[in-house]
Motif scaffolding. Structure first.
Motif, PDB file in Angstrom:
ATOM      1  N   PHE A 174       0.854  -1.203   0.000  1.00 54.78           N
ATOM      2  CA  PHE A 174       0.000   0.000   0.000  1.00 54.78           C
ATOM      3  C   PHE A 174       0.881   1.240   0.000  1.00 54.78           C
ATOM      4  CE2 PHE A 174       1.021   0.945   4.363  1.00 54.78           C
ATOM      5  CZ  PHE A 174       1.137  -0.294   4.986  1.00 54.78           C
ATOM      6  N   GLU A 175       0.252   2.409  -0.294  1.00 48.83           N
ATOM      7  CA  GLU A 175       0.929   3.698  -0.134  1.00 48.83           C
ATOM      8  C   GLU A 175       0.733   4.154   1.298  1.00 48.83           C
ATOM      9  OE1 GLU A 175      -0.601   5.019  -4.433  1.00 48.83           O
ATOM     10  OE2 GLU A 175      -0.491   6.667  -2.972  1.00 48.83           O
ATOM     11  N   TYR A 176       1.768   4.683   1.879  1.00 51.48           N
ATOM     12  CA  TYR A 176       1.676   5.100   3.288  1.00 51.48           C
ATOM     13  C   TYR A 176       1.745   6.613   3.367  1.00 51.48           C
ATOM     14  CZ  TYR A 176       3.386   5.761   8.119  1.00 51.48           C
ATOM     15  OH  TYR A 176       3.570   6.159   9.424  1.00 51.48           O
ATOM     16  N   VAL A 177       0.782   7.196   4.067  1.00 46.16           N
ATOM     17  CA  VAL A 177       0.840   8.646   4.291  1.00 46.16           C
ATOM     18  C   VAL A 177       0.673   8.932   5.775  1.00 46.16           C
ATOM     19  CG1 VAL A 177       0.319   9.852   2.158  1.00 46.16           C
ATOM     20  CG2 VAL A 177      -1.498   8.625   3.330  1.00 46.16           C
ATOM     21  N   ARG A 178       1.357   9.978   6.213  1.00 45.05           N
ATOM     22  CA  ARG A 178       1.389  10.272   7.646  1.00 45.05           C
ATOM     23  C   ARG A 178       1.135  11.770   7.848  1.00 45.05           C
ATOM     24  NH1 ARG A 178       3.868   7.413  12.207  1.00 45.05           N
ATOM     25  NH2 ARG A 178       4.732   8.863  13.723  1.00 45.05           N
ATOM     26  N   PRO A 179      -0.160  12.166   7.869  1.00 44.62           N
ATOM     27  CA  PRO A 179      -0.489  13.595   8.025  1.00 44.62           C
ATOM     28  C   PRO A 179      -0.092  14.111   9.408  1.00 44.62           C
ATOM     29  CG  PRO A 179      -2.455  12.244   8.241  1.00 44.62           C
ATOM     30  CD  PRO A 179      -1.356  11.316   7.834  1.00 44.62           C
ATOM     31  N   LEU A 180       0.031  15.424   9.499  1.00 43.40           N
ATOM     32  CA  LEU A 180       0.427  16.028  10.767  1.00 43.40           C
ATOM     33  C   LEU A 180      -0.743  16.658  11.510  1.00 43.40           C
ATOM     34  CD1 LEU A 180       3.775  17.627   9.588  1.00 43.40           C
ATOM     35  CD2 LEU A 180       3.503  15.641  11.076  1.00 43.40           C
ATOM     36  N   THR A 181      -1.892  16.803  10.811  1.00 39.58           N
ATOM     37  CA  THR A 181      -3.074  17.372  11.458  1.00 39.58           C
ATOM     38  C   THR A 181      -4.295  16.574  11.048  1.00 39.58           C
ATOM     39  OG1 THR A 181      -3.594  18.852   9.620  1.00 39.58           O
ATOM     40  CG2 THR A 181      -2.147  19.728  11.362  1.00 39.58           C
ATOM     41  N   LYS A 189       7.746   2.179  -3.481  1.00 36.94           N
ATOM     42  CA  LYS A 189       9.056   2.750  -3.211  1.00 36.94           C
ATOM     43  C   LYS A 189       9.511   2.485  -1.784  1.00 36.94           C
ATOM     44  CE  LYS A 189      11.560   6.132  -5.352  1.00 36.94           C
ATOM     45  NZ  LYS A 189      11.924   7.480  -5.505  1.00 36.94           N
ATOM     46  N   LYS A 190      10.806   2.207  -1.655  1.00 34.93           N
ATOM     47  CA  LYS A 190      11.320   1.970  -0.315  1.00 34.93           C
ATOM     48  C   LYS A 190      11.630   3.299   0.352  1.00 34.93           C
ATOM     49  CE  LYS A 190      13.357  -2.578  -0.984  1.00 34.93           C
ATOM     50  NZ  LYS A 190      14.552  -3.417  -0.897  1.00 34.93           N
ATOM     51  N   GLN A 191      11.484   3.269   1.681  1.00 30.45           N
ATOM     52  CA  GLN A 191      11.771   4.475   2.457  1.00 30.45           C
ATOM     53  C   GLN A 191      12.915   4.161   3.409  1.00 30.45           C
ATOM     54  OE1 GLN A 191       7.978   6.145   3.753  1.00 30.45           O
ATOM     55  NE2 GLN A 191       9.054   7.142   5.434  1.00 30.45           N
ATOM     56  N   LEU A 192      13.792   5.127   3.603  1.00 31.42           N
ATOM     57  CA  LEU A 192      14.891   4.934   4.533  1.00 31.42           C
ATOM     58  C   LEU A 192      14.397   5.268   5.933  1.00 31.42           C
ATOM     59  CD1 LEU A 192      17.792   4.093   3.914  1.00 31.42           C
ATOM     60  CD2 LEU A 192      18.467   6.483   4.114  1.00 31.42           C
ATOM     61  N   ILE A 193      14.466   4.300   6.831  1.00 28.11           N
ATOM     62  CA  ILE A 193      13.985   4.573   8.192  1.00 28.11           C
ATOM     63  C   ILE A 193      15.093   4.335   9.209  1.00 28.11           C
ATOM     64  CG2 ILE A 193      11.585   4.000   7.631  1.00 28.11           C
ATOM     65  CD1 ILE A 193      11.993   1.339   9.134  1.00 28.11           C
ATOM     66  N   ASP A 194      14.911   4.969  10.357  1.00 27.13           N
ATOM     67  CA  ASP A 194      15.877   4.892  11.446  1.00 27.13           C
ATOM     68  C   ASP A 194      15.247   4.199  12.636  1.00 27.13           C
ATOM     69  OD1 ASP A 194      17.996   7.481  10.909  1.00 27.13           O
ATOM     70  OD2 ASP A 194      18.477   5.889  12.374  1.00 27.13           O
ATOM     71  N   LEU A 195      15.722   3.019  12.945  1.00 30.11           N
ATOM     72  CA  LEU A 195      15.151   2.314  14.088  1.00 30.11           C
ATOM     73  C   LEU A 195      16.154   2.271  15.225  1.00 30.11           C
ATOM     74  CD1 LEU A 195      13.553  -0.722  12.206  1.00 30.11           C
ATOM     75  CD2 LEU A 195      12.344   1.208  13.236  1.00 30.11           C
ATOM     76  N   ARG A 196      15.635   2.298  16.443  1.00 32.15           N
ATOM     77  CA  ARG A 196      16.499   2.159  17.621  1.00 32.15           C
ATOM     78  C   ARG A 196      16.224   0.775  18.202  1.00 32.15           C
ATOM     79  NH1 ARG A 196      20.509   4.967  19.632  1.00 32.15           N
ATOM     80  NH2 ARG A 196      19.751   4.605  21.738  1.00 32.15           N
ATOM     81  N   ILE A 197      17.174  -0.139  17.998  1.00 35.07           N
ATOM     82  CA  ILE A 197      16.986  -1.512  18.441  1.00 35.07           C
ATOM     83  C   ILE A 197      18.038  -1.858  19.482  1.00 35.07           C
ATOM     84  CG2 ILE A 197      16.738  -3.905  17.684  1.00 35.07           C
ATOM     85  CD1 ILE A 197      14.851  -2.207  16.136  1.00 35.07           C
ATOM     86  N   CYS A 200      19.736   1.717  13.788  1.00 37.56           N
ATOM     87  CA  CYS A 200      19.803   0.896  12.569  1.00 37.56           C
ATOM     88  C   CYS A 200      19.076   1.619  11.455  1.00 37.56           C
ATOM     89  CB  CYS A 200      19.108  -0.449  12.768  1.00 37.56           C
ATOM     90  SG  CYS A 200      19.721  -1.361  14.169  1.00 37.56           S
ATOM     91  N   GLU A 201      19.790   1.795  10.357  1.00 35.60           N
ATOM     92  CA  GLU A 201      19.156   2.432   9.209  1.00 35.60           C
ATOM     93  C   GLU A 201      18.806   1.350   8.205  1.00 35.60           C
ATOM     94  OE1 GLU A 201      20.490   6.630   7.474  1.00 35.60           O
ATOM     95  OE2 GLU A 201      21.389   4.946   6.385  1.00 35.60           O
ATOM     96  N   VAL A 202      17.532   1.307   7.805  1.00 34.58           N
ATOM     97  CA  VAL A 202      17.109   0.274   6.837  1.00 34.58           C
ATOM     98  C   VAL A 202      16.218   0.919   5.780  1.00 34.58           C
ATOM     99  CG1 VAL A 202      16.704  -2.203   7.049  1.00 34.58           C
ATOM    100  CG2 VAL A 202      16.158  -0.715   8.967  1.00 34.58           C
ATOM    101  N   ALA A 203      16.280   0.380   4.582  1.00 37.20           N
ATOM    102  CA  ALA A 203      15.378   0.819   3.512  1.00 37.20           C
ATOM    103  C   ALA A 203      14.241  -0.187   3.424  1.00 37.20           C
ATOM    104  CB  ALA A 203      16.128   0.879   2.189  1.00 37.20           C
ATOM    105  N   VAL A 204      13.009   0.293   3.646  1.00 35.49           N
ATOM    106  CA  VAL A 204      11.881  -0.647   3.692  1.00 35.49           C
ATOM    107  C   VAL A 204      10.692  -0.138   2.894  1.00 35.49           C
ATOM    108  CG1 VAL A 204      12.473  -1.553   5.975  1.00 35.49           C
ATOM    109  CG2 VAL A 204      10.914   0.373   5.796  1.00 35.49           C
TER     110      VAL A 204
END
Lengths: 779, 287, 156
Positions: free
Chosen positions: B6-13, C2-10, C15-19
């Motif tokens: 799915f597409e993920y969106v994360r609004p702020l308001t 599309k993958k997103q680069l995220i920052d997890l604290r484990i 840990c930086e991962v593209a998910v």
């Protein structure tokens, strides 16, 4: 027992640290470079002909590396039982016909599970639906659709008979004629399922040398190797099944599963590792459930409660293929005749094909349902005669030295002591029979007893266990065993045996296990022979190593081997502790002076040494086991009389296990079986509708949770002992304690409420309806 | 089991969230705790193109009282958050007891009350207590908002009046009059955890001087396609002097009123038993 | 997608991962970070085998998006022992015989830890209620209860 340092001690398990730190690798955790993911296409129909399968669109999907159907296989069948009488009857992938919803029809390997799933949707299967039947008794009727032709050796004109067990002795007609009281009752045990936490999973990797390496969640690698090799057309030495930790099995992971075959064949086709992990709903829908069993029991007794005659009919609903159905109907015969002396018996067991998923053994393999029937009826008979339940059991129980009708001996059978001590510890006689007291009270308590017996090891492929004990030159030890630890603590208790025999510590032992290439054969951890058969093989291997060690040491110490003791990796002369050498020195000496012998001990063990094979499944003729375990269990329940809800307050298990190798592990086994008995008796039921599984999640199929924990008490009845240099006869503890407890709970519920429930599980409404009927009858 | 893509969106308001819902229409689902949403998606029951997370919006987990002592809870209040709130435990003890029965510890840490109501399971434990508390939901969308009483919110099993473009912005519970107490009683389907077979919530206001019932509200879950109020039984009690006989009568009215489709005999019996128990417990609390 | 680069604290590490967005925390832990202690036994929130701690609270990682786990301190079973020293709960589970097949163990220990962190001396009922979300098919929960009690009283 003589001063033993390890045997009989509650030693923490060897794999405890790995499991507690999350380091233990189960099949689901394993990855290999270049690994592909596999998925299985399953039949949506309970009974159908396969007209055509078109995989072309799936093959073209980007990311798909291979697609297989029955046509890509060698068309070699397999089965839980493979004998001349019961030849294998199931293809690993369906060829021209499917016989249950969920039967495997095709499989794909792709770069990830998303692509694999998409590919499944692109496979076009043309089915022609056939009439289906789901109830076993319906399937036996002349007009029923034919799933397979009935077994040719079965005389009755029933349809869909996969197999029959017929047995008996004496003259039941005369027995009934002489009886003071005869009861005829019908009991139904429901469809349950194992709910192992680790789902079915396999990782197969075929390498360029032509070797297939397989990790799979199982109950022993040797039977898997044999069946994979046969169905894939590979020599056994080209199939290596390796150890993986197993997240529970309880009988549901024994014989060959389609996903194991498919992962292997897909790996052969793609020349890459292929992993298949079944999702939980897939496991609920199409992995094997436990056999549901119908028991019709006619019993005749004397006025004092002594059994005179029993006539038993058992019907097992085995699903679309024979599976282990023909084994369970044989075992049910055993579970009738092991506990009580029965002068006249007639037994008929039928395994019936229906259009349901194939069923499998589930912890107790028929005993829970069978003992529920027998023990419920014993209580009913006792009540009619005005005898108490403990007395009637003591009157009929097997005694030490009894020879069973199949000529096995029960040897040091501790059943009488189990019954007596269970009754005494729980104050059974004081508590029993309160159902008429304080009628206004919302909660009623009841107490009930159930006895059962289980065999410890029997002959089944590979029919023996062997072990190797290797000394390392620093005096530490490697134990090579084909046994697989599925949670029951195999590696721990086998290490305890080595430690005891060799005088080393548990930390000095490395266990190399369950690898068909490097470890010797093992009977598998599903035939209740781990402690007895494999344990004795390991004992013999360890004592063989000790013998060689002592021969080398004796030379160095200028003593005779009989004068030596081993302790803490040192060898002493008895009564002369100053004269000693270390293991290291002994090993070095052995290599130097005994033609390079680094000391490798070898041992092997087999039950029923003077008998070639397992008794006849059809006639029960033949010796079955030389080691039987016995138990008496007591359940104390509390019933809310307004809602019918039953709470199991306390479970007491008095068990003759010979002697416990590791009491902590034995207690854990008892607790787990009490929990399974609780679920079996009170809640668990796989609901099916026209061959489709409705209970497809833990939400639908409730197994006990922490809040359901039962206070569990143990009474060890010791009937055997451990001695150095001779095989021991400890008995099984992994399967036999479900059945007595299921029966005890049912009897306790009757004691509390006066309502006898003959179909499991004991739903609250069955109790409320029963109370309502009682009230009406009373008026 | 994998979640479909799915597409993920994360609004702020909240406004941004509404705007996104307006954009995606029926192709998007709101993510709060995820315990219902992702299970449905894994089972392929719903396959939204986009998932709009509320978890980036501040203060949606608030529990606040207005000047008239009505309480408002934001859409991200979890069951655990509710149960831990000392004032909520004091004022609405039976609601908290019901919430403690929902799921497991882990599920309660993640699942939200609003999400639970939007899921509209006929057996949801929070529903019956909220029904008898006459909770109201504030639903907002891009161009406006509306207040919907909880009783009108459920229309069928897993079906509500929530428009695809609406978000639950607040759950409101009105102030309770004096001499009022509630009780929640239930039986499980099996074992000690899992779906409720029958859940009963009762709210009573009783005049302490003459023990007459000023107000009686009886809510049930898992006996009908939606959680319901047993209005006929409530009428039996209102204005009457509370004694064992009238309570038994009311319980029987509930039992006769309901039409459960599965295990009907047992559900009726349990409804009767539990309504009695709930009324007695509520009476005890009032004193 | 599309993958997103995220920052997890484990376990205290970044840990930086593209998910891809639909990847769950459980999948990322097991398949991207090699932390296979957390397990999937059901995937739908009923078994608790995937339990990890998020800011000390037990959550189901199979129903948590990896993207949404950002900004939280995640503790897995691998992070429980410090400098080779087992956590008291791990020691107690081993000593008391509370582990059989071990598949439920990671989630069970982490949930138990969160119970003890909140209440160092829970009653038996509080422990059993707290662990209701972690299914175990092997042990019947008896020795698990003994282990948590032992860890809470400091005895092994």
């Amino acid at each position: 027992m003589e001063d033993l340092l390890f045997i009989g001690k509650s030693i923490p398990r060897k794999d405890g640290v790995e499991k507690a730190t999350g380091r233990a690798l189960y099949t689901v955790d394993m990855v290999l470079p270049g690994m592909l993911w596999g998925k299985i296409l399953r039949s949506p129909y309970p009974h159908a002909r396969i007209l055509n399968i078109d995989t072309s669109r799936a093959e073209k999907l980007h990311g798909v590396k291979a697609v297989i159907t029955g046509n890509e296989t060698l068309g070699i069948k397999h089965g839980f039982v493979e004998t001349p009488r019961y030849p294998p009857d199931q293809y690993p992938l369906a060829m021209d016909r499917v016989r249950y919803i969920g039967e495997e029809v095709a499989a794909v390997a792709a770069v990830d599970e998303y692509v694999a799933e998409e590919a499944l949707n692109l496979i076009q299967v043309d089915y022609e639906e056939l009439p289906a039947v789901f109830d076993a008794e319906e399937a036996m009727k002349p007009g029923a659709p034919e799933i397979h032709p009935s077994h040719p050796k079965v005389k009755e004109h029933y349809k869909n008979i996969g197999g029959k067990t017929e047995s008996g002795w004496g003259n039941v007609e005369r027995g009934f004629a002489d009886s003071y009281l005869i009861r005829e009752d019908r009991f139904e045990g429901q469809l349950r399922t194992h709910c192992y936490m680790e789902p079915q999973a396999t990782l197969a990797s075929f390498d360029f040398s032509g070797k297939l390496n397989v990790w799979t969640s199982s109950q022993g690698p040797f039977i898997k190797r044999a069946k994979l090799a046969a169905t894939l057309g590979l020599p056994q030495s080209n199939v290596r099944v390796l150890k993986a930790y197993v997240g529970g099995a309880y009988g549901g992971k024994i014989d060959l599963f389609a996903h194991e075959f498919c992962a292997s064949l897909l790996s052969i086709k793609t020349q890459k590792p292929v992993k298949i992990v079944c999702s939980r709903d897939e496991v609920f829908e199409s992995a094997r459930h436990g056999q549901p069993i119908l028991v019709e029991l006619k019993t005749g007794v004397k006025k004092d409660g002594t059994l005179l005659a029993q006539q038993v009919k058992v019907i097992n609903n085995s699903g679309g293929y024979r599976g282990s159905g023909v084994v369970v109907i044989f075992l049910c015969w055993g579970f009738v005749m092991l506990c009580y002396r029965i002068p006249n018996l007639k037994y008929d067991g039928y395994s019936v094909y229906t259009n349901n998923p194939v069923r499998a053994p589930q912890r107790g393999h028929g005993a829970p349902n069978l003992r529920f029937a027998v023990e419920s009826q014993m209580d009913m008979i006792a009540e009619e005669l005005g005898i108490d339940p403990v007395e009637i059991r003591l009157k009929n129980a097997r005694q030490p030295g009894d020879i069973l009708p199949n000529e096995d001996s029960v040897r040091n059978c501790g059943l009488i002591e189990c019954i007596e001590r269970a009754a005494e510890t729980t104050q059974f006689k004081e508590k029993y029979g309160r159902k008429e007291s304080s009628k206004e009270h919302r909660f009623r308590r009841g107490i009930g007893m159930g006895v059962s017996s289980y065999f410890s090891g029997s002959l089944i492929y590979p029919n023996a266990s062997a072990a190797l004990v290797k000394l390392n030159d620093d005096g530490t030890v490697s134990l090579l065993t084909g046994a697989l630890d599925i949670g029951q603590g195999a590696e721990t208790i086998l290490s305890q045996i080595v430690a005891e025999e060799l005088g080393v510590s548990m930390d000095d032992i490395r266990v190399v296990a369950a690898d068909t290439e490097t470890t010797p054969i093992d009977i598998g951890v599903w035939i209740s022979g781990g402690a007895y058969v494999t344990g004795n093989a390991v004992k013999l291997a360890a004592s063989d190593a000790r013998r060689q060690l002592f021969e080398a040491a004796a030379q160095e110490l200028e003593a005779s081997p009989e004068e030596l003791i081993a302790k803490n990796r040192e060898i002493f002369v008895k009564d002369s502790p100053g004269r000693s050498i270390s293991f290291t020195q002994a090993v070095t000496a052995s290599i130097a002076k005994r033609r390079g012998n680094p000391i490798i001990g070898q041992g092997h063990f087999r039950t029923m040494k003077d008998v070639p094979a397992h008794p006849s499944l059809a006639t029960t003729k033949g010796r079955w086991s030389d080691n039987y375990a016995f138990d008496a269990q007591v359940a104390e329940v509390e019933v809310d009389m307004e809602t019918g809800q039953v709470k199991l307050l306390k479970a007491t298990t008095a068990h003759d296990c010979g002697f416990p190798i590791n009491p902590l592990i034995v207690e854990g086994q008892i607790d787990g079986q009490v929990s399974m008995a609780q679920g079996h008796a009170l809640w668990e039921e796989v609901l099916m509708e026209k061959g489709k599984t409705i209970s497809t999640s833990f939400l639908d199929y409730k197994i006990p949770c922490a809040k359901d924990m039962v206070e569990s008490h143990y009474i060890d009845v010791i009937t055997e002992k451990y001695e150095k240099d001779i095989p021991y006869r400890t008995k099984e503890v992994g399967e036999g304690y479900v059945s007595g407890m299921v029966a005890a709970i049912a009897n306790a519920v009757y004691d509390a409420t006066g309502v006898r429930v003959k179909t499991l599980p004991i739903h609250p409404e069955k109790i409320l309806m029963g109370l309502k009927e009682k009230k009406h009858r009373g008026k | 089991m994998r979640i479909p893509k799915f597409e993920y969106v994360r609004p702020l308001t909240v406004e941004e969230a509404c705007s996104l819902l307006y954009k995606y229409k029926t192709d998007a689902k709101i993510l709060a705790g995820g315990t219902d949403l992702f299970v449905k998606m894994k089972k392929k029951k719903i396959l939204p193109k986009a998932v709009i997370s509320l978890n980036g919006i501040k203060r949606l987990d608030r529990i606040e009282w207005d000047e008239r002592e009505n309480v408002g809870m934001g859409p991200l209040v979890t069951h655990d958050g509710l149960v831990r709130h000392p004032t909520m435990r004091k004022k609405f003890d039976f609601l908290c007891e019901a919430c403690l029965k929902i799921g497991t510890r882990q599920v309660r840490n993640m699942g939200t009350l609003a999400g639970n109501l939007c899921n509209a399971s006929p057996s949801s434990d929070a529903s019956a207590p909220l029904l008898v508390l006459e909770a109201k939901l504030k639903l907002v969308h891009l161009y406006g908002e509306r207040i919907v009483p909880l009783e009108d919110f459920f229309v069928g099993p897993f079906q509500t009046v929530l428009h695809p473009e609406e978000i639950v912005a607040e759950i409101r519970i009105p102030k309770l009059p004096p001499h009022t107490a509630g009780s929640y009683q239930y039986v499980h389907k099996a074992s000690s955890v899992g779906e409720t077979l029958v859940g009963v919530a009762v709210l009573l206001t009783v005049n302490p001087e003459d023990a007459t019932c000023q107000e009686a509200r009886i809510g049930l879950s898992s006996v009908a396609p939606t959680p319901i109020r047993a209005k006929a039984a409530e009428r039996t009690l209102k204005g009457r002097r509370m004694d064992a006989k009238i309570i038994e009568e009311a319980a029987q009215v509930v039992s006769d009123e309901i039409q459960p489709r599965s295990r009907p005999w047992y559900r009726r019996e349990m409804a009767r038993v539990l309504v009695e128990r709930a009324i007695f417990q509520a009476m005890e609390k009032i004193g | 997608m599309k993958k997103q680069l995220i920052d997890l604290r484990i376990n205290g590490d970044s840990c930086e991962v593209a998910v891809e967005p639909q990847r769950t925390l459980l999948e990322v832990l097991r398949e991207d970070l090699g932390l296979t202690g957390a397990k999937e036994a059901c995937g739908t929130g009923e078994c608790g085998a995937c339990t990890v701690l998020a800011d000390g609270k037990p959550i189901l990682s199979c129903l948590t998006l990896a993207i949404e786990a950002q900004g939280k301190e995640i503790t897995t079973i691998e992070g429980l022992s410090k400098a080779g020293e087992l956590h008291p709960l791990q020691k107690a589970f081993i000593q008391q015989g509370a582990i059989q097949c071990g598949y439920c163990t990671s989630g069970m220990i982490l949930n138990a830890k969160s119970i003890l962190d909140e209440n160092p001396k829970p009653s038996r009922e509080e422990i059993l209620k707290g662990l209701e979300g972690n299914l175990c098919r092997c042990t019947g929960y008896n020795k698990i209860l003994e282990a948590v009690m032992a860890a809470s009283t400091g005895k092994d």
